[in-house]
Design an enzyme around this catalytic site. Structure first.
Site, PDB file in Angstrom:
ATOM      1  N   LYS A 243       0.835  -1.189   0.000  1.00 43.88           N
ATOM      2  CA  LYS A 243       0.000   0.000   0.000  1.00 43.88           C
ATOM      3  C   LYS A 243       0.877   1.249   0.000  1.00 43.88           C
ATOM      4  O   LYS A 243       2.022   1.232   0.465  1.00 43.88           O
ATOM      5  CB  LYS A 243      -0.878   0.036   1.264  1.00 43.88           C
ATOM      6  CG  LYS A 243      -1.894  -1.069   1.391  1.00 43.88           C
ATOM      7  CD  LYS A 243      -2.617  -0.940   2.733  1.00 43.88           C
ATOM      8  CE  LYS A 243      -3.630  -2.058   2.958  1.00 43.88           C
ATOM      9  NZ  LYS A 243      -4.813  -1.912   2.111  1.00 43.88           N
ATOM     10  N   ARG A 317      -9.886 -11.929   2.778  1.00 39.78           N
ATOM     11  CA  ARG A 317     -10.773 -13.007   2.344  1.00 39.78           C
ATOM     12  C   ARG A 317     -10.061 -14.362   2.401  1.00 39.78           C
ATOM     13  O   ARG A 317     -10.715 -15.396   2.516  1.00 39.78           O
ATOM     14  CB  ARG A 317     -11.294 -12.704   0.936  1.00 39.78           C
ATOM     15  CG  ARG A 317     -10.252 -12.727  -0.156  1.00 39.78           C
ATOM     16  CD  ARG A 317     -10.707 -11.983  -1.395  1.00 39.78           C
ATOM     17  NE  ARG A 317     -10.774 -10.548  -1.155  1.00 39.78           N
ATOM     18  CZ  ARG A 317     -11.229  -9.670  -2.035  1.00 39.78           C
ATOM     19  NH1 ARG A 317     -11.674 -10.084  -3.217  1.00 39.78           N
ATOM     20  NH2 ARG A 317     -11.265  -8.388  -1.753  1.00 39.78           N
TER      21      ARG A 317
END
Length: 464
Positions: A243, A317
């Site tokens: 990020k 996830r």
């Protein structure tokens, strides 16, 4: 009653039987109709008090002391249902009680209590000696239970990762379980591979703090089985798909799903609900080192589904997939998972509204009714199977990051749905777990989303 975690907070409420000066919580219509104390009403008119939402006015007594106070609810109190949280910062020291012609005393009290929160682990906040006397009919235990749950979630999210990594999250998880006599176990490090939790291990193996799966069991068999699964990514660098600095700044909150299910579990256990409770938290740090998982890698999940890694920043996830598959092997009567999963959910509904996904129409109706009753906002988004084709991968069964970036919160939910095949009642919550701008009842920082409404739903389904 559960202890507050990390900060020793005094109760915001007076002891039973202690009288308090009145705070008249009023709307402009109440002032117009004269439906409040005559002396306070006369002073309000003289001072030009309009009862705008959050407005405040002290009312003097005959000796120059403070006799009462007025607090504005605005024309539509439903727009700020916990506006009374602001009173915890406005009232002078002493004991007070809130009176209102329109709002119920429980909501007024809960709002006030929520507003007393502050995060003081790293600095000393000046204590204000202000307490609220409870109105007749207010269930003190229920209010304090909900406050403890919300404050626990806020505390856990607010603590930075240097003090809230996977090991420290396990310590908090164990403390919660031990307080209520629950059984707590953990599977740590390479033992995750031995017990067939490969995706949890994959995401967390690059961190100096070993990945782990935490499990809490409480209650009696034969009662409705409730499973809560919370994403516990204690920090998310994004992995090798790193990020940017701005997007990494708040990533201590990426374990907000874990914090919220722990708060919900607190309420369930503290209320001694007649349920068989299981709580699962895959606790990891998505870090970068020589053994970090890579874009293009393919891994086999616990369920046997192969997953192609097309973005290491879509890690939540992955850890949820193994935990959900494990829970689904002995299907509960209700499974809830909570995760700070996608930016797409924020684009769809913003930061204040919790989106959820479910195929169960009855469950969705119950959730929306509880949301309304508890003023705990959420909104249903579709598990649209037309997008299921988008999670198919070129070289594996599914991808963790579909190309194109469209409908990202839906495709993430459809990814998770692949791992919940036996459980009939399942809902996935994609929450933000953070307050960006101060509210009357919540400072900037970690926040509980939807857990009071979920608690209401679970309370209604407990064994009779």
């Amino acid at each position: 009653m559960s202890p507050y975690y990390y900060i020793d907070r005094p109760s915001p409420f007076s002891a039973e039987g202690v009288a308090g000066k009145p705070v008249y919580a009023v709307t402009p219509e109440d002032l117009e109709a004269g439906s409040t104390d005559p002396a306070a009403l006369a002073w309000a008119r003289a001072a030009g008090f309009k009862a705008d939402s959050g407005s405040f006015l002290l009312v003097p007594g005959p000796q120059g002391d403070v006799a009462s106070a007025l607090f504005g609810l605005g024309s539509d109190p439903a727009e700020a249902p916990f506006a009374t949280g602001k009173l915890s910062r406005l009232l002078p020291q002493g004991n007070w009680r809130i009176e209102s012609a329109g709002l119920g005393p429980a909501q007024l009290t809960l709002g006030y209590g929520l507003g007393t929160y502050s995060f003081g682990r790293y600095r000393a906040d000046k204590h204000r000696d202000v307490q609220l006397s409870l109105q007749p009919g207010v269930d003190r235990g229920e209010i304090e239970r909900q406050l403890a749950a919300v404050f626990l979630a806020r505390d856990l999210v607010n603590v930075p990762t240097n003090d809230m990594g996977p090991a420290e999250l396990e310590a908090a998880f164990r403390a919660l379980g031990e307080h209520y006599g629950a059984t707590v176990t953990s599977i740590v490090g390479d033992d995750l591979l031995a017990h067939n939790f490969p995706l949890i291990h994959t995401v967390g193996r690059a961190s100096v703090s070993s990945p782990r799966l935490l499990e809490l069991r409480w209650g009696e068999k034969g009662h409705p089985r409730i499973t809560l699964v919370g994403k516990g990514v204690c920090f998310d660098t994004g992995g090798l798909d790193i990020k940017g600095a701005a997007n990494m700044a708040l990533m201590k909150k990426d374990m907000g799903g874990a914090a919220n299910v722990m708060g919900l579990a607190l309420m369930i256990m503290d209320a001694s609900l007649k349920v068989d409770l299981q709580v699962l938290v895959p606790a990891v740090e998505n870090s970068i080192s020589g053994n970090a998982f890579r874009p293009g890698d393919i891994y086999r999940s616990r369920k046997g589904i192969t997953v192609q890694i097309d973005n290491t920043d879509a890690e939540g996830r992955l850890v949820l997939a193994d935990a959900l598959a494990y829970a689904d092997e002995t299907p509960p009567d209700l499974m809830i998972d909570m995760a700070t999963l996608t930016g797409a959910a924020r684009v769809a509904l913003g930061t204040e509204l919790a989106p959820y996904f479910t195929d169960d129409e009855d469950l969705s109706r119950d959730l929306m009714e509880a949301s309304r009753q508890e003023a705990d906002p959420m909104w249903r988004l579709p598990l649209w199977m037309g997008y299921d084709k988008d999670i198919r991968a070129r070289a594996a069964d599914i991808t963790n990051s579909p190309s194109g970036g469209m409908a990202g919160s839906i495709t993430a939910a459809l990814f998770l749905k692949r791992f919940v095949t036996a459980t009939k009642r399942w809902a996935h919550f994609d929450i933000y777990a953070w307050v960006l701008a101060e509210k009357p009842h919540a400072p900037v920082g970690g926040e509980a989303f939807a857990i009071r409404a979920l608690y209401r739903v679970i309370r209604q389904m407990q064994a009779g």
